[in-house]
Design a protein around this motif. Structure first.
Motif, PDB file in Angstrom:
ATOM      1  N   SER A  31       0.790  -1.232   0.000  1.00 36.23           N
ATOM      2  CA  SER A  31       0.000   0.000   0.000  1.00 36.23           C
ATOM      3  C   SER A  31       0.819   1.277   0.000  1.00 36.23           C
ATOM      4  CB  SER A  31      -0.958   0.008   1.206  1.00 36.23           C
ATOM      5  OG  SER A  31      -1.768  -1.144   1.200  1.00 36.23           O
ATOM      6  N   LEU A  32       1.964   1.298  -0.672  1.00 33.92           N
ATOM      7  CA  LEU A  32       2.729   2.532  -0.801  1.00 33.92           C
ATOM      8  C   LEU A  32       2.412   3.169  -2.148  1.00 33.92           C
ATOM      9  CD1 LEU A  32       6.227   1.502   0.614  1.00 33.92           C
ATOM     10  CD2 LEU A  32       4.395   2.747   1.770  1.00 33.92           C
ATOM     11  N   PRO A  33       2.019   4.437  -2.168  1.00 36.94           N
ATOM     12  CA  PRO A  33       1.654   5.089  -3.431  1.00 36.94           C
ATOM     13  C   PRO A  33       2.887   5.421  -4.267  1.00 36.94           C
ATOM     14  CG  PRO A  33       1.553   6.657  -1.646  1.00 36.94           C
ATOM     15  CD  PRO A  33       1.850   5.322  -1.012  1.00 36.94           C
ATOM     16  N   VAL A  46       1.475  -1.013   9.688  1.00 37.06           N
ATOM     17  CA  VAL A  46       1.558   0.361   9.175  1.00 37.06           C
ATOM     18  C   VAL A  46       2.510   0.376   7.980  1.00 37.06           C
ATOM     19  CG1 VAL A  46       2.043   2.772   9.708  1.00 37.06           C
ATOM     20  CG2 VAL A  46       1.246   1.236  11.528  1.00 37.06           C
ATOM     21  N   PRO A  47       2.010   0.382   6.751  1.00 41.50           N
ATOM     22  CA  PRO A  47       2.903   0.479   5.595  1.00 41.50           C
ATOM     23  C   PRO A  47       3.772   1.730   5.706  1.00 41.50           C
ATOM     24  CG  PRO A  47       0.684  -0.073   4.897  1.00 41.50           C
ATOM     25  CD  PRO A  47       0.596   0.298   6.351  1.00 41.50           C
ATOM     26  N   VAL A  59      -5.620   9.118   4.948  1.00 43.99           N
ATOM     27  CA  VAL A  59      -6.514   8.787   3.835  1.00 43.99           C
ATOM     28  C   VAL A  59      -6.061   7.470   3.223  1.00 43.99           C
ATOM     29  CG1 VAL A  59      -7.359   9.514   1.578  1.00 43.99           C
ATOM     30  CG2 VAL A  59      -7.041  11.213   3.391  1.00 43.99           C
ATOM     31  N   ARG A  60      -4.762   7.367   2.963  1.00 44.58           N
ATOM     32  CA  ARG A  60      -4.214   6.161   2.320  1.00 44.58           C
ATOM     33  C   ARG A  60      -3.545   5.223   3.325  1.00 44.58           C
ATOM     34  NH1 ARG A  60      -3.860  10.714  -0.269  1.00 44.58           N
ATOM     35  NH2 ARG A  60      -4.765  10.880  -2.340  1.00 44.58           N
ATOM     36  N   ARG A  61      -3.431   5.686   4.554  1.00 44.92           N
ATOM     37  CA  ARG A  61      -2.939   4.894   5.682  1.00 44.92           C
ATOM     38  C   ARG A  61      -1.529   4.334   5.455  1.00 44.92           C
ATOM     39  NH1 ARG A  61      -8.723   3.904   6.654  1.00 44.92           N
ATOM     40  NH2 ARG A  61      -9.104   4.709   8.752  1.00 44.92           N
ATOM     41  N   VAL A 103       2.836   7.178  16.051  1.00 48.30           N
ATOM     42  CA  VAL A 103       1.772   7.576  16.983  1.00 48.30           C
ATOM     43  C   VAL A 103       0.542   8.039  16.208  1.00 48.30           C
ATOM     44  CG1 VAL A 103       1.081   9.253  18.751  1.00 48.30           C
ATOM     45  CG2 VAL A 103       3.297   8.106  18.914  1.00 48.30           C
ATOM     46  N   HIS A 104       0.749   8.785  15.114  1.00 51.21           N
ATOM     47  CA  HIS A 104      -0.402   9.178  14.291  1.00 51.21           C
ATOM     48  C   HIS A 104      -1.121   7.954  13.739  1.00 51.21           C
ATOM     49  CE1 HIS A 104       0.237  13.342  14.703  1.00 51.21           C
ATOM     50  NE2 HIS A 104       1.216  13.501  13.826  1.00 51.21           N
ATOM     51  N   ALA A 105      -0.354   6.947  13.338  1.00 49.59           N
ATOM     52  CA  ALA A 105      -0.983   5.722  12.841  1.00 49.59           C
ATOM     53  C   ALA A 105      -1.819   5.062  13.943  1.00 49.59           C
ATOM     54  CB  ALA A 105       0.085   4.761  12.326  1.00 49.59           C
TER      55      ALA A 105
END
Length: 447
Positions: free
Chosen positions: A26-28, A61-62, A126-128, A162-164
């Protein structure tokens, strides 16, 4: 921004779980898996984030790395998502109406560049996924050694992890406000950033800051002065860009990290982990005033007065409304400090804020700002009025009621001015119930 919460490089000056972080999924585009050396630390750092934030990871967490050129594209993309074209225009015209940015500035072009110079890492709810920025010379510049650079990277990663964790437990998209010119949105963003900064600082200190004797008080004093913070980083990457930025943008970027930190620290000292989680899940701070004065959230409650802007189409015939929003105590303080020689008096004049609402109207190339303010007391209203009269420019200040002050910038004829005064005098001030928090439920035993 509501959706991407960047860690400013300035935060790196602080350096004196069951689920492992995952990098392959899931990495853009533009974000690549991290070097093996960083990847090997991610699992350990996720554990540190869980330890100091007190939340367990629910899923991987990607994580990846991004270069500066790709980062600017991500910042511009995030801004377009967060502030569509019309909202960006409204924000720009509002800041220009208050004189907070130059008339020649194109905000949609300038702001992504400023963010790019400041961001060391970010988590995108949004994309986590999480990304750390690869910069020439590292995050701290070419003068720093390998160990310092690694420590800086680790702090950024803990902050973003921490945000994740926040996102997995409290859904940051839902938590954010949809109104880009809302003081409540400023308060929520400050909670998100301050919480992560507190956990990051505890990690760097090797112990929970709120439990270290004397450290909490010293950190609160240091973190409360954004001017000193910005001045202390001239040689850091992005330091020059931050110093040159308009004060409103500079202090706005720092507010969440610094004042959000002191708010989160105060909350943990009063009610521990349980009260901090309650702020996210049930009862978030509702104004920048509560971030600046945490006791107005967890102590003697002081929620903002709500002012509903009226239809002024008859009073201002031929004008179109270009923007509407609110400042809040934090932005009022910036406005006054920019125009007054005495920062302490400017900050004091902003205190006592009860609520506000403004709108910008335009007609045939003319712009008029109408800013309606409500204050906690008559003395507070008089203090604001006196402070505004010391600002340079075409400001007009009127008292509409003992605690209500109308500030106008721009030219109105006599009939228009009287019609506006009459309409805004009648605006209802919806006063809050101010239901306090029962701190007995957040005792040490329950932490």
């Amino acid at each position: 921004m509501r959706f991407i919460r960047p860690v400013l490089l300035v935060c790196l000056l602080l350096s004196c779980g069951p689920a492992a972080a995952e990098t392959a999924l899931s990495l853009p585009e533009g974000v690549t898996p991290p070097p093996a050396e960083i990847e090997g630390r991610l699992k350990e750092l996720l554990g540190q984030a869980e330890k100091y934030r007190g939340l367990a990871a629910r899923q991987p967490v990607p994580s990846g790395v991004i270069g500066e050129q790709a980062l600017q594209g991500k910042m511009a993309e995030a801004l377009r998502e967060d502030l569509p074209v019309e909202e960006m225009k409204a924000l720009e015209v509002s800041l220009k109406a208050f004189g907070l940015i130059p008339e020649t500035m194109e905000l949609a072009s300038y702001y992504p560049k400023l963010l790019t110079s400041q961001v060391a890492g970010y988590y995108d709810p949004v994309r986590r996924y999480l990304a750390i920025v690869e910069r020439e010379g590292g995050l701290l510049g070419k003068g720093a050694g390998a160990e310092e650079q690694r420590d800086a990277e680790d702090m950024v990663l803990v902050h973003e992890l921490v945000h994740a964790l926040q996102d997995q437990h409290f859904d940051l998209q839902k938590f954010a406000s949809a109104d880009p010119m809302s003081d409540g949105a400023t308060a929520r963003a400050a909670l998100v950033e301050g919480d992560a900064t507190l956990a990051m600082t505890s990690y760097a200190s090797g112990g929970k800051v709120e439990e270290l004797p004397g450290v909490a008080e010293a950190m609160e004093r240091w973190m409360s002065d954004s001017g000193r913070m910005a001045a202390s980083m001239p040689d850091m990457p992005g330091g020059e860009e931050l110093a040159r930025a308009p004060a409103f943008l500079r202090e706005g970027l720092l507010f969440g990290y610094l004042r959000g930190f002191t708010f989160s620290l105060s909350v943990k000292k009063r009610g521990g982990q349980k009260l901090l989680d309650y702020a996210f899940s049930t009862d978030p701070p509702r104004s920048s005033e509560q971030i600046l004065h945490p006791e107005k959230w967890h102590g003697r409650r002081d929620d903002p007065v709500v002012l509903v802007w009226p239809d002024l189409s008859q009073a201002l015939a031929g004008y179109g409304k270009s923007a509407e929003g609110e400042l809040g105590e934090a932005s009022v303080g910036i406005l006054l400090r920019e125009g007054m020689a005495d920062d302490a008096k400017a900050t004091a004049a902003a205190a006592g804020w009860g609520g506000d609402r403004f709108a910008v109207y335009e007609k045939e190339g003319r712009r008029v700002l109408l800013w309606l303010t409500e204050w906690d007391s008559e003395a507070d209203a008089r203090e604001l009025k006196a402070a505004m009269k010391r600002l340079a420019g075409d400001w007009t200040v009127d008292t509409l009621a003992p605690r209500r002050v109308l500030v106008t910038r721009g030219r109105l004829d006599g009939e228009e001015r009287e019609a506006v005064r009459a309409a805004l005098s009648k605006v209802e001030a919806k006063r809050p119930e101010n239901r306090g928090i029962d701190l007995a439920g957040f005792t040490k035993a329950g932490r």
